[in-house]
Design a protein around this motif. Sequence first.
Motif, PDB file in Angstrom:
ATOM      1  N   ARG A 130      47.009  13.409  -5.031  1.00 11.16           N
ATOM      2  CA  ARG A 130      47.126  14.790  -5.511  1.00 11.16           C
ATOM      3  C   ARG A 130      45.889  15.221  -6.292  1.00 11.16           C
ATOM      4  O   ARG A 130      45.652  16.409  -6.474  1.00 11.16           O
ATOM      5  CB  ARG A 130      48.366  14.941  -6.397  1.00 11.16           C
ATOM      6  N   PHE A 131      45.119  14.271  -6.780  1.00 15.20           N
ATOM      7  CA  PHE A 131      43.934  14.568  -7.589  1.00 15.20           C
ATOM      8  C   PHE A 131      42.696  14.407  -6.700  1.00 15.20           C
ATOM      9  O   PHE A 131      42.246  13.298  -6.442  1.00 15.20           O
ATOM     10  CB  PHE A 131      43.861  13.612  -8.790  1.00 15.20           C
ATOM     11  N   PHE A 132      42.167  15.526  -6.202  1.00 13.13           N
ATOM     12  CA  PHE A 132      40.989  15.487  -5.329  1.00 13.13           C
ATOM     13  C   PHE A 132      41.164  14.505  -4.172  1.00 13.13           C
ATOM     14  O   PHE A 132      40.245  13.783  -3.808  1.00 13.13           O
ATOM     15  CB  PHE A 132      39.727  15.147  -6.130  1.00 13.13           C
ATOM     16  N   MET A 133      42.367  14.448  -3.632  1.00 18.64           N
ATOM     17  CA  MET A 133      42.677  13.566  -2.503  1.00 18.64           C
ATOM     18  C   MET A 133      42.344  12.108  -2.816  1.00 18.64           C
ATOM     19  O   MET A 133      42.014  11.321  -1.927  1.00 18.64           O
ATOM     20  CB  MET A 133      41.926  14.032  -1.240  1.00 18.64           C
ATOM     21  N   GLY A 134      42.461  11.720  -4.087  1.00 26.45           N
ATOM     22  CA  GLY A 134      42.186  10.337  -4.468  1.00 26.45           C
ATOM     23  C   GLY A 134      40.744   9.937  -4.236  1.00 26.45           C
ATOM     24  O   GLY A 134      40.439   8.742  -4.105  1.00 26.45           O
TER      25      GLY A 134
END
Length: 288
Positions: A130-134
């Motif tokens: 969820r955070f910058f696509m990991g």
Amino acid sequence: MSNVFAQRRQKLLSLKALRGASPAPAHTEETCPACGGTVKRRDLVAGRYVCPLCGHHYPVGAYYRLSLVLDRGTFRELDGSLTSNDPLSFPGYAAKLDTARRRTGMSEAVVTATGRMGGQKVAVGALDSRFFMGSMSAALGEKVTRLVEYAEKNKLPLILFSASGGARMQEGILSLMQMAKTSAALERFSQKGGLYISVLTHPTTGGVTASFASLGDIMLAEPGALIGFAGPRVIEQTIGEKLQEGFQSAEYLLEHGFLDAIVPRAQLRDTLLQLLKLHGKGGGECAK
């Protein structure tokens, strides 16, 4: 007094886990992206976000994932305030970082911590798509490296859950440098006899696959996980050949020796506990 602090830590982890699991009213329904079936939210929650119709494993947040495997009350986050600071002054990056932090409640795309599994103390980390696509930033690489060094110093088994789209383009070469940095830390950890279990979840791609995610002493994956470096179209254009259907799936990689096992989410904690016990019986450095 220690029980009070343990309960507070567990409550904090539970709250963050709920946020990572994208809670919604129990009576709502969702359409499974894999089979197209209608699934009730309460059934998803009860099944640890695995479709009861087809077994599709939904991506989950890092805090929630760790809450599924750690003993209650033992979670202690490491380097929770460490975050990216827009090192290249990339246009719009700072604002996007701020949005990601507010939306997820996380400082970066990885959570690192210590905890216990079946009473055995472990060092654990989980990437969050969820955070910058990991994606791998300098801060993510630093947090992973510090976790590996903490495990080495304290002679702890290391478990990392990967979920990533690869390098973070807004940090350019600084992101790519984390591949060498994390790999070197794992090599030092391995030379000291440390046990590293890598768990690949959907999706694990790019520079994360090409570095620490692929260096586990034991390689596990969730069913149906997409695992690879470049996308199929890029590979086909490079080699000029049509690729086999599903060649980047966990099942294909298990068949061709890249993975040791595919473990459903409901069985993952028990599998990890068994591996830790086997390592302890083998007299590994982390078991001393």
